[in-house]
Design an enzyme around this catalytic site. Structure first.
Site, mmCIF file in Angstrom:
data_model
loop_
_atom_site.group_PDB
_atom_site.id
_atom_site.type_symbol
_atom_site.label_atom_id
_atom_site.label_comp_id
_atom_site.label_asym_id
_atom_site.label_seq_id
_atom_site.Cartn_x
_atom_site.Cartn_y
_atom_site.Cartn_z
ATOM 1 N N SER A 327 0.800 -1.229 0.000
ATOM 2 C CA SER A 327 0.000 0.000 0.000
ATOM 3 C C SER A 327 0.827 1.271 0.000
ATOM 4 O O SER A 327 0.274 2.355 -0.195
ATOM 5 C CB SER A 327 -0.923 0.005 1.217
ATOM 6 O OG SER A 327 -1.791 -1.095 1.135
ATOM 7 N N ASP A 351 -17.548 2.347 -2.242
ATOM 8 C CA ASP A 351 -16.794 1.107 -2.034
ATOM 9 C C ASP A 351 -17.693 0.062 -1.391
ATOM 10 O O ASP A 351 -18.007 0.140 -0.216
ATOM 11 C CB ASP A 351 -15.592 1.403 -1.132
ATOM 12 C CG ASP A 351 -14.902 0.122 -0.684
ATOM 13 O OD1 ASP A 351 -15.111 -0.935 -1.330
ATOM 14 O OD2 ASP A 351 -14.150 0.186 0.300
ATOM 15 N N HIS A 370 -15.668 0.671 2.600
ATOM 16 C CA HIS A 370 -15.460 1.913 3.336
ATOM 17 C C HIS A 370 -16.537 2.947 3.045
ATOM 18 O O HIS A 370 -16.427 4.091 3.466
ATOM 19 C CB HIS A 370 -14.095 2.516 2.987
ATOM 20 C CG HIS A 370 -12.935 1.677 3.456
ATOM 21 N ND1 HIS A 370 -12.462 1.705 4.738
ATOM 22 C CD2 HIS A 370 -12.159 0.764 2.806
ATOM 23 C CE1 HIS A 370 -11.430 0.867 4.863
ATOM 24 N NE2 HIS A 370 -11.232 0.280 3.698
ATOM 25 N N CYS A 383 -7.743 2.339 1.251
ATOM 26 C CA CYS A 383 -8.869 1.646 0.624
ATOM 27 C C CYS A 383 -8.432 0.967 -0.669
ATOM 28 O O CYS A 383 -7.984 1.619 -1.595
ATOM 29 C CB CYS A 383 -9.973 2.662 0.321
ATOM 30 S SG CYS A 383 -11.291 1.994 -0.703
#
Lengths: 642, 380
Positions: A327, A351, A370, A383
């Site tokens: 990430s 999402d 999310h 996310c």
């Protein structure tokens, strides 16, 4: 050209040519004879004198190697004088007998004998080879008193290299070792043979290797009168050697110590860069090794221990090992989205907890998703769905095209040797990488994995730190460097290694600011908040988790996976947020979730850098375990990917 | 052959029959020099010199026993194999001293460029034999191509010395086959002008930083050192300065066996290999050097006589070319050691220490003997 001829004519012509060849040979030999006559009769007197003069020998004076100092002048590599006992094999009748006799006077253990054998193989017969190094005064005195018994054995005063900080920063500093045949060939190739006449050590790795030319110095010459036995009796003239240049680094050895200590016993790497100059503040690779072992020739036992260890201490993970960025790739992806215009900062997506592509579901970590996520939120909560979609919209060529100028997938050009390129995946890369046509094809699903820093992409901690530095310095890509000044020891002249911006990226300041703001909030309220709780400064950061092992269809539970198969933990950070002076990337191998093990290391390093203080409490390895279960787990959500 | 009863004497006669006494006598003189000089320069190598010469003389004897036709039938496989090995070296070879010359075949390392020194003249002689009676421009072009391929492969290793020797070996065959003087003279003129230019403008050309394009940096150093060895007395000039001092200080009669100060105070570099001639000139003086020159001249003379009387085109070309190879080795080595040619790493034939070169050269002598014997058989 040739016409038809009878065999007799052919033979006649051949014989004429043989005659020509014979005449040429005769003339050439006549030339040689004339040359011999000239040298041996006409100029005999001159050469006779020269040969007598040759009892006047040229003896090389080995220069003192330059020192290596950190940014505050702390010595990292230096020289000290010590006595060695050396044997000239050609002057000794029976080597074993001589060594046995010597061992009654000075301690010569099995290791010394093995090293001597090894050096003997690599040296020429008339060169002296050390049997013992670092003799103490009593040993020197004992030998000198019995010297008459040992023709061809001598005590020499020599300079030795010493690395006072031992294991700290050994991957940066490197080490020197005895010149072996391969080094000798490289020296010959460079045309440096004269300068190395008399030198017996050379840089083998790290800065000792890359700055060998500066550190070595210039060999001097001493004219000495030698007696019939070849021993020097009187010095006639002397051109002193020029000491090698000192290196002053951008590296802060105290910061380096903090960084290395913060890893504890864990494996991993850390690179901290001053984003304003590209100067490297700390570059750690754990575990490390003691460079002092190599200076006199490493023993087989020590070598095997280092080389065979499953932890690979000789490997410089910071510049050579490439890991999927996980990430930590998202801020760069976000910047790509803004720069290419595929997203605006305010544009939000819904999402649902997954992204559908070609009938497969790419999962988010948070079950149920999310909710509405914009660019800022996507970085703060990490996310996945936002980036699955984004990657699909950008396409693999779009991603590769944006990332390449940031330095992903190419060497940064740092001034220590052995850097890896990493992998910036693209259809072209895949065609070159694989042989079978079906493997060469690029699949859309692969683009989606790349979007969250998984899949084929793999970067070194150095590349990630340098790309982060580019984001926080306004888009300047520097060539990272460890050396700040090369100091000429004779004149005291300090030659600065200029910060070298390789290129300025055309990225709008507003876009950079949007990404940086989100990274600051990561440390305030997002995945890095726990590690940076209570910091008296504002720092930006991003966690990441690099998948080591794909657990298809089963839930990743850290405790159940063997340690070596656990995910790698990443954290990238910079501080202070307003005017950054440090940008770093931390990787902990098999450290699990990024916030858990990598972020506390980053915190300690930044604390020391900005506040000059060490966090006293060591990082609690289990502190983030509970979070890790519940929180982002980027690597293991692609249950549907092939 | 009729059935013969076993007899040691007859066996001995059969064994020495292929040996040409004149060539063998000259070889013995040269090997005698080799042993004498090795005793002085590097006595610890006497034993392995003994082994090397044993293997080399055996190789000579084997080659002498074979008929020239048998030898020529090996030309194509040797040549093709050699070229393949050279390609393999360029692809997978071991790098040593900045050059990739060796190929590791498991048991031992081989240097395929050495094979080419014999395979090249064999191949070209065989080729011209095939085209006998039809040798025109086209044949010379083909021969030139056959020559150029291996030479280029050796040159990119990079090994200038060996590529020049292989090129010379091939060129001699083409020369003896009757290449027009109109082509030879211009090439010779260009070479002379080129060398003249280097000597004339040496100072400017040898400045550091001047890139010579075709030659590598180390080759440039070699040429520049020749022009002015005193520039760098500790480094590249050291060899030539020390070896000319050794030769010059030897005088007419020399300092006496094992009495050379240059040799024994270790001033002479590479004194058992490329620079062994300086040991000879220092210890045996002008006299020893002239006796050596005379031995080589007699060897060349014998080779030329064998060539002139050889029974076929191929054997003529082969004998002439091998003889000229001996000449080239001897001239280039003594020329470089005495400072009139650049240091290119060519051994003194039959005398310098080095097993591969000795075996190659003795194979050459064996081939000459084989050709000589075939003439005797053809007549009688």
């Amino acid at each position: 050209m040739t016409e038809f001829r009878t065999p007799d004519e052919e033979l006649g012509r051949f014989r004429r040519r043989v005659l020509v060849a014979g005449i040429v040979a005769l003339v050439c030999f006549g030339l040689l004879a004339a040359r011999f006559y000239y040298l041996q009769v006409v100029r005999h007197e001159y050469f006779h004198t020269r040969a007598e003069d040759n009892r006047i020998g040229l003896v090389p004076i080995v220069p003192t190697r330059g020192a290596i100092l950190d940014r505050n002048g702390v010595t990292l590599a230096r020289n000290f004088a010590a006595y060695t006992l050396e044997i000239t094999p050609s002057q000794v009748a029976d080597l074993d007998e001589t060594i046995d006799a010597l061992s009654e006077i000075v301690t010569i253990d099995a290791r010394d004998r093995r090293r001597f054998r090894k050096l003997l193989e690599e040296s020429r017969n008339f060169e002296s080879v050390p049997i013992r190094t670092r003799l103490d005064d009593a040993e020197v005195a004992r030998f000198v008193a019995r010297r008459y018994r040992f023709p061809g054995v001598e005590v020499q005063a020599r300079l030795f290299r010493d690395y006072p900080h031992g294991e700290v920063a050994s991957h940066v500093i490197g080490y020197i070792g005895r010149i072996n045949l391969r080094d000798q060939e490289r020296i010959e190739e460079r045309g440096d043979t004269a300068n190395y006449r008399g030198s017996d050590h050379i840089g083998k790795s790290g800065l000792e290797l890359s700055y060998e030319a500066e550190l070595h110095g210039v060999t001097g010459v001493e004219q000495v009168e030698v007696n019939a036995g070849g021993r020097a009796v009187r010095v006639i003239s002397r051109t002193p050697a020029t000491t090698g240049s000192d290196l002053e680094l951008t590296l802060d050895i105290e910061l380096q110590k903090v960084a290395e200590a913060a890893f504890g016993g864990r494996r991993g790497a850390l690179v901290a860069i001053d984003p304003r100059t590209g100067g490297v503040l700390a570059l750690a690779s754990k575990p490390t090794f003691d460079p002092n072992l190599f200076v006199d020739g490493i023993s087989t036992a020590d070598w095997n221990e280092l080389n065979d260890s499953p932890d690979h201490p000789l490997l410089n993970r910071a510049i050579f090992s490439a890991y999927p960025p996980g990430s930590t790739f998202k801020p760069f992806m976000a910047l790509a989205a803004l720069t290419t215009g595929k997203r605006t900062a305010n544009q939000a997506i819904a999402d649902p907890g997954y992204f559908s592509f070609a009938g497969r579901r790419f999962m988010d970590d948070k079950v149920g998703g999310h909710g509405m996520v914009d660019l800022h939120e996507s970085i703060v909560v990490s996310c996945n769905t936002y980036y699955y979609q984004l990657a699909n919209d950008l396409g693999i060529e779009g991603i590769a095209g944006f990332m390449a100028p940031l330095g992903f997938g190419s060497r940064t050009g740092i001034d220590i040797p052995g850097e890896a390129e990493g992998v910036l995946p693209s259809p072209a890369w895949k065609r070159g990488r694989f042989k079978k046509p079906e493997q060469q094809r690029w699949y859309g699903g692969e683009t989606i994995s790349v979007g969250i820093g998984q899949g084929y992409n793999a970067y070194t901690p150095l590349q990630l730190a340098n790309a982060l530095a580019t984001i926080v310095n306004g888009g300047k890509v520097f060539r990272p460097h460890v050396v700040r000044h090369v100091i000429d020891t004779a004149s005291g002249e300090r030659r600065a290694v200029q910060p070298e911006p390789i290129r300025q990226l055309a990225i709008k300041p507003a876009h950079l600011a949007a990404v940086r703001d989100a990274m600051v909030d990561v440390n305030k309220s997002g995945t890095g908040a726990r590690a940076f709780a209570g910091a008296p400064y504002s720092a930006g950061g991003k966690t990441g988790t690099a998948q080591v092992y794909s657990l298809k269809g089963s839930k990743y539970v850290a405790g159940r996976v063997r340690e070596r198969l656990r995910d790698h933990s990443w954290f990238i950070a910079y501080a202070p947020a307003e005017n950054p002076t440090i940008a770093l990337a931390v990787l902990v191998e098999n450290g699990g979730f990024g916030a858990q093990s990598a972020a506390p290391i980053a915190r300690q390093v930044i604390d020391y850098h900005l506040l000059g203080a060490r966090l006293e409490a060591p990082a609690d390895e289990d502190a983030g375990a509970a979070d890790a279960e519940a929180d982002s787990h980027a690597g293991h959500d692609e249950e549907a990917t092939p | 052959m009729t059935e013969q009863r076993f007899s040691p004497l007859r066996l001995l006669v059969a064994a020495i029959r292929p040996i040409d006494p004149i060539l063998f006598g000259l070889l013995a003189v040269l090997l005698g020099y080799a042993f004498g000089l090795m005793h002085s320069a590097s006595p610890e190598r006497i034993a392995s010199l003994l082994v090397n010469s044993g293997v080399a003389v055996a190789a000579m004897w084997l080659a002498a026993r074979l008929s020239p036709q048998r030898l020529l039938s090996l030309a194509l496989p040797l040549y093709a194999g050699g070229v393949l090995l050279l390609v393999a070296v360029d692809l997978f070879g071991e790098t040593s001293k900045g050059a990739t010359r060796w190929l590791d075949i498991g048991i031992t390392r081989i240097q395929p460029s050495e094979i080419m020194k014999i395979a090249m003249p064999l191949m070209l002689a065989w080729y011209f034999q095939q085209r006998e009676g039809h040798i025109r421009l086209r044949e010379f072009v083909v021969a030139g191509a056959l020559l150029a391929v291996p030479v280029a492969l050796i040159l990119i290793q990079p090994d200038l010395g060996t590529s020049l020797l292989v090129a010379a070996a091939g060129f001699y065959v083409i020369f003896f086959a009757g290449l027009s003087w109109k082509l030879i003279v211009p090439v010779a003129l260009v070479s002379i002008v080129g060398i003249g230019a280097i000597v004339g403008f040496g100072d400017q050309l040898c400045q550091p930083g001047v890139d010579w394009q075709v030659l590598r940096e180390y080759q440039k150093h070699r040429v520049c050192t020749l022009l002015d060895p005193t520039q760098d007395p500790l480094g590249r000039g050291f060899h030539i300065i020390q070896s000319t001092i050794a030769i010059g200080s030897g005088g007419v009669l020399g300092k006496g066996w094992t009495e050379g100060t240059q040799t024994h105070l270790a001033f002479l570099p590479e004194r058992h290999t490329d620079f062994i001639f300086s040991v000879l000139a220092e210890e045996f003086g002008l006299l020893g050097a002239l006796v050596l020159l005379a031995s080589y001249l007699l060897l060349l003379l014998r080779g030329f006589v064998i060539a002139a009387q050889a029974p076929s085109l191929a054997t003529r070309l082969l004998a002439g070319s091998i003889t000229m190879i001996f000449f080239t080795y001897a001239f280039v080595n003594m020329g470089m050691v005495s400072g009139i040619l650049p240091v290119v790493g060519v051994p003194l034939p039959f005398i310098s220490y080095g097993g591969t070169a000795l075996v190659t050269l003795c194979l050459g002598v064996g081939i000459l003997m084989s050709i000589q014997r075939s003439r005797v058989l053809a007549r009688g």
